[in-house]
Design an enzyme around this catalytic site. Sequence first.
Site, PDB file in Angstrom:
ATOM      1  N   ASN A   1      37.225  32.650  29.126  1.00 17.87           N
ATOM      2  CA  ASN A   1      35.902  33.474  29.705  1.00 17.87           C
ATOM      3  C   ASN A   1      35.672  34.764  28.914  1.00 17.87           C
ATOM      4  O   ASN A   1      34.586  35.009  28.307  1.00 17.87           O
ATOM      5  CB  ASN A   1      35.852  33.582  31.111  1.00 17.87           C
ATOM      6  CG  ASN A   1      35.753  32.276  31.896  1.00 17.87           C
ATOM      7  OD1 ASN A   1      34.378  31.904  31.883  1.00 17.87           O
ATOM      8  ND2 ASN A   1      36.393  31.604  32.469  1.00 17.87           N
TER       9      ASN A   1
ATOM     10  N   ARG B   1      51.342  48.978  46.674  1.00 11.08           N
ATOM     11  CA  ARG B   1      49.993  48.075  46.174  1.00 11.08           C
ATOM     12  C   ARG B   1      48.781  49.281  46.182  1.00 11.08           C
ATOM     13  O   ARG B   1      47.920  49.445  45.295  1.00 11.08           O
ATOM     14  CB  ARG B   1      49.643  47.336  47.444  1.00 11.08           C
ATOM     15  CG  ARG B   1      48.330  46.306  46.878  1.00 11.08           C
ATOM     16  CD  ARG B   1      48.655  45.389  45.809  1.00 11.08           C
ATOM     17  NE  ARG B   1      47.595  44.824  45.113  1.00 11.08           N
ATOM     18  CZ  ARG B   1      47.932  43.634  44.321  1.00 11.08           C
ATOM     19  NH1 ARG B   1      48.893  42.861  44.346  1.00 11.08           N
ATOM     20  NH2 ARG B   1      46.991  42.991  43.656  1.00 11.08           N
TER      21      ARG B   1
ATOM     22  N   ASN C   1      32.231  38.114  39.210  1.00  8.43           N
ATOM     23  CA  ASN C   1      33.237  37.095  39.188  1.00  8.43           C
ATOM     24  C   ASN C   1      32.570  35.934  38.736  1.00  8.43           C
ATOM     25  O   ASN C   1      31.626  35.539  39.278  1.00  8.43           O
ATOM     26  CB  ASN C   1      34.066  37.400  40.495  1.00  8.43           C
ATOM     27  CG  ASN C   1      35.116  36.367  40.498  1.00  8.43           C
ATOM     28  OD1 ASN C   1      35.915  36.371  39.625  1.00  8.43           O
ATOM     29  ND2 ASN C   1      35.336  35.372  41.469  1.00  8.43           N
TER      30      ASN C   1
ATOM     31  N   HIS D   1      33.590  32.227  39.119  1.00  6.45           N
ATOM     32  CA  HIS D   1      34.446  31.282  40.313  1.00  6.45           C
ATOM     33  C   HIS D   1      34.027  29.594  39.963  1.00  6.45           C
ATOM     34  O   HIS D   1      32.858  29.283  39.693  1.00  6.45           O
ATOM     35  CB  HIS D   1      34.070  31.408  41.626  1.00  6.45           C
ATOM     36  CG  HIS D   1      35.111  30.408  42.447  1.00  6.45           C
ATOM     37  ND1 HIS D   1      36.275  30.913  42.877  1.00  6.45           N
ATOM     38  CD2 HIS D   1      34.702  29.355  43.333  1.00  6.45           C
ATOM     39  CE1 HIS D   1      36.869  29.741  43.500  1.00  6.45           C
ATOM     40  NE2 HIS D   1      35.795  28.957  43.973  1.00  6.45           N
TER      41      HIS D   1
HETATM   42  C1  GRF Z   1      38.867  29.763  35.063  1.00  2.00           C
HETATM   43  O1  GRF Z   1      39.025  28.411  35.530  1.00  2.00           O
HETATM   44  C2  GRF Z   1      38.105  30.708  35.778  1.00  2.00           C
HETATM   45  O2  GRF Z   1      37.160  30.065  36.385  1.00  2.00           O
HETATM   46  C3  GRF Z   1      39.139  31.226  36.789  1.00  2.00           C
HETATM   47  O3  GRF Z   1      40.241  31.398  36.047  1.00  2.00           O
HETATM   48  C4  GRF Z   1      40.423  30.279  34.873  1.00  2.00           C
HETATM   49  C5  GRF Z   1      41.102  30.818  33.581  1.00  2.00           C
HETATM   50  O4  GRF Z   1      39.933  31.587  33.131  1.00  2.00           O
HETATM   51  N1  GRF Z   1      38.554  32.374  37.440  1.00  2.00           N
HETATM   52  P1  GRF Z   1      40.433  32.008  31.648  1.00  2.00           P
HETATM   53  O5  GRF Z   1      40.359  31.028  30.558  1.00  2.00           O
HETATM   54  O6  GRF Z   1      41.600  33.124  31.791  1.00  2.00           O
HETATM   55  O7  GRF Z   1      38.864  32.844  31.246  1.00  2.00           O
END
Ligand code: GRF
Length: 208
Positions: free
Chosen positions: A14, A66, A108, A110
């Site tokens: 992403n 944390r 975000n 999802h």
């Molecule tokens: C993706 O499926 C995204 O929707 C989720 O994490 C997965 C890995 O994403 N949040 P990326 O390849 O690290 O962007």
Amino acid sequence: MLKLAVLVSGGGTNLQAIMDAIENGTIKDTRIEVVISNNRKAYALERAKNHNIPAECISPKSYETREDFNKALLAAIDSYNVDLIVLAGCLVAIPSIMVEKYRNRIINIHPSLIPSFCGKGFYGLHVHEAVLARGVKVTGATVHFVDDGTDTGPIILQKPVMIEQGDTPEVLQKRVMEQAEWIILPKAISLIAQGKVSVVDGKAVITD
Ligand code: GRF
């Protein structure tokens, strides 16, 4: 200029889609100031370095508590003076101090059509396993603002993806990424960069 901090935990596909969209002009007037991962092995950090983007690992394992991690993460993000925080495959629970400080400025991606198949435990492949187990015919992806819940903030964009005969979770995950995630996340950032997204009565509104 919309300045971004992109938070990642894994492969960074992403993040790559965002970098490519900035490079090819799909996203205008936007710059990634920093990529931050909780996972020092995240290939997403390599992708950032390959694009000469500052890349940092801030891992909970490096902090006593944390709360110390949360403060360090927020301080790091604050230091880059960004306008928008993008969670792109980020598996870190965002601390409420950060949600408050960046209210409606954290988004975000999802990998389902929220409110289906989301919330605690629904991340990565688990989402697609649950989708196939339930036998739904349509899934997809959602971009939403982050609030204090898990996958509960105002929905900005969604894109449907058809389930196909014989899909495995891995095959479906790839299709959802290709046909939905890598399209709507850059598009949402572009809309925000153009000032076209607002939150009214708890719902995201896009103005043309
Ligand atoms: C993706 O499926 C995204 O929707 C989720 O994490 C997965 C890995 O994403 N949040 P990326 O390849 O690290 O962007």
